[in-house]
Design an enzyme around this catalytic site. Structure first.
Site, mmCIF file in Angstrom:
data_model
loop_
_atom_site.group_PDB
_atom_site.id
_atom_site.type_symbol
_atom_site.label_atom_id
_atom_site.label_comp_id
_atom_site.label_asym_id
_atom_site.label_seq_id
_atom_site.Cartn_x
_atom_site.Cartn_y
_atom_site.Cartn_z
ATOM 1 C CG HIS A 1 -2.114 -0.800 1.190
ATOM 2 N ND1 HIS A 1 -2.599 -1.482 2.289
ATOM 3 C CD2 HIS A 1 -2.973 -1.069 0.170
ATOM 4 C CE1 HIS A 1 -3.697 -2.137 1.952
ATOM 5 N NE2 HIS A 1 -3.945 -1.904 0.670
ATOM 6 C CB CYS B 1 -2.498 0.190 8.645
ATOM 7 S SG CYS B 1 -1.359 -0.097 7.279
#
Length: 268
Positions: free
Chosen positions: A156, A259
């Site tokens: 990511h 996250c």
């Protein structure tokens, strides 16, 4: 944020996840609570989404959507194990006064989309698709800069790039102070970042590998992993205030501070 009361690693969808390694859910909750408490101590408002049994990755709320000015672009997860999270987050957004843009393309929210001033940096290569970048541009009407990730450890964008503080540049040109791990990107993306953000902090592989860039900043205070020693020193040299919080247990699932944090920008 989402309390990790169902956290475990029972499948593998990134290089960090090893189901054979034991996880300690109670420890994950305690470490998460430290992060939650730190946000409150800094004066931030934190809202919670209820964890759902069988969805251990819901703690990684950054992947649940991307929000600007009260509009929430919903997530459409790549892997079946996380697909049910998308509707759960969109239901939460609606219930809390956000306009929801239903996704057509695979995207994993703020995990791959980072707002830098008026520009959206968008990652692809492992999770979110290039089509989602076009969809993002249509929904928000803002410039979207596509960046390609090439190292599977940094699947990511928010594992390889951190937004530290948007600032007004010389001549009124909008830019931002960011930090990133050059080797996580292909050569084209490295050139784009070097041209757009010449004053960015370039983080070492050692600090990237401990999820040092998976951090959260309010423009002064930057919450980072205590293991990212070099990044901590770089931040202090630039005038930031690093706050060290260990989320080692949640790293077993491939996630860190950012996250676990979805920014809610502008309620409708």
């Amino acid at each position: 944020m989402c309390r990790p009361q169902h956290f475990t690693v029972s499948y593998t969808i990134n290089p960090w996840m090893e189901p054979a390694n034991p996880t300690d859910t109670a420890l994950a909750v305690r470490q998460w609570q430290t992060l939650y408490d730190a946000y409150l101590a800094l004066g931030h408002e934190v809202e919670l989404i209820d964890p759902i049994p069988g969805l251990p990755d819901m703690v990684y709320t950054a992947n649940g959507g991307f929000l600007i000015d009260g509009v929430a672009y919903g997530a459409k997860f790549r892997f079946a194990e996380r697909v049910p999270e998308g509707p759960a987050f969109m239901d939460w957004f609606r219930a809390h006064g956000f306009e929801v843009a239903e996704p057509e393309s695979v995207n994993e929210g703020e995990g791959d989309f980072l707002l830098v001033g008026d520009v959206i940096l968008a990652g692809s290569g492992f999770r979110s698709t290039d089509d989602s970048h076009r969809e993002l541009s249509q929904i928000f009407g803002q410039e979207v800069v596509s960046l390609t990730l090439v190292d599977p450890r940094f699947y990511h964008l928010d594992t390889a790039l951190a937004v530290l503080d948007p600032v007004e540049g010389p001549g009124g040109v909008e830019h931002a102070n960011i930090a990133y791990l050059p080797n996580a990107f292909d050569e084209r993306s490295q050139r784009i970042l070097a041209e757009r953000y010449p004053d960015a902090i370039r983080v070492s592989d050692a600090d990237g590998a401990v999820f040092g860039l998976n951090s959260a900043s309010d423009g002064l205070n930057v919450i980072i992993s205590p293991r990212a020693k070099g990044f901590e020193a770089q931040l202090r040299a630039r005038g930031y205030n690093p706050i060290l919080i260990d989320l080692s247990e949640l790293l077993l699932g491939g996630g860190g501070i950012k996250c676990c944090t979805l920014e809610l920008r502008g309620r409708a």
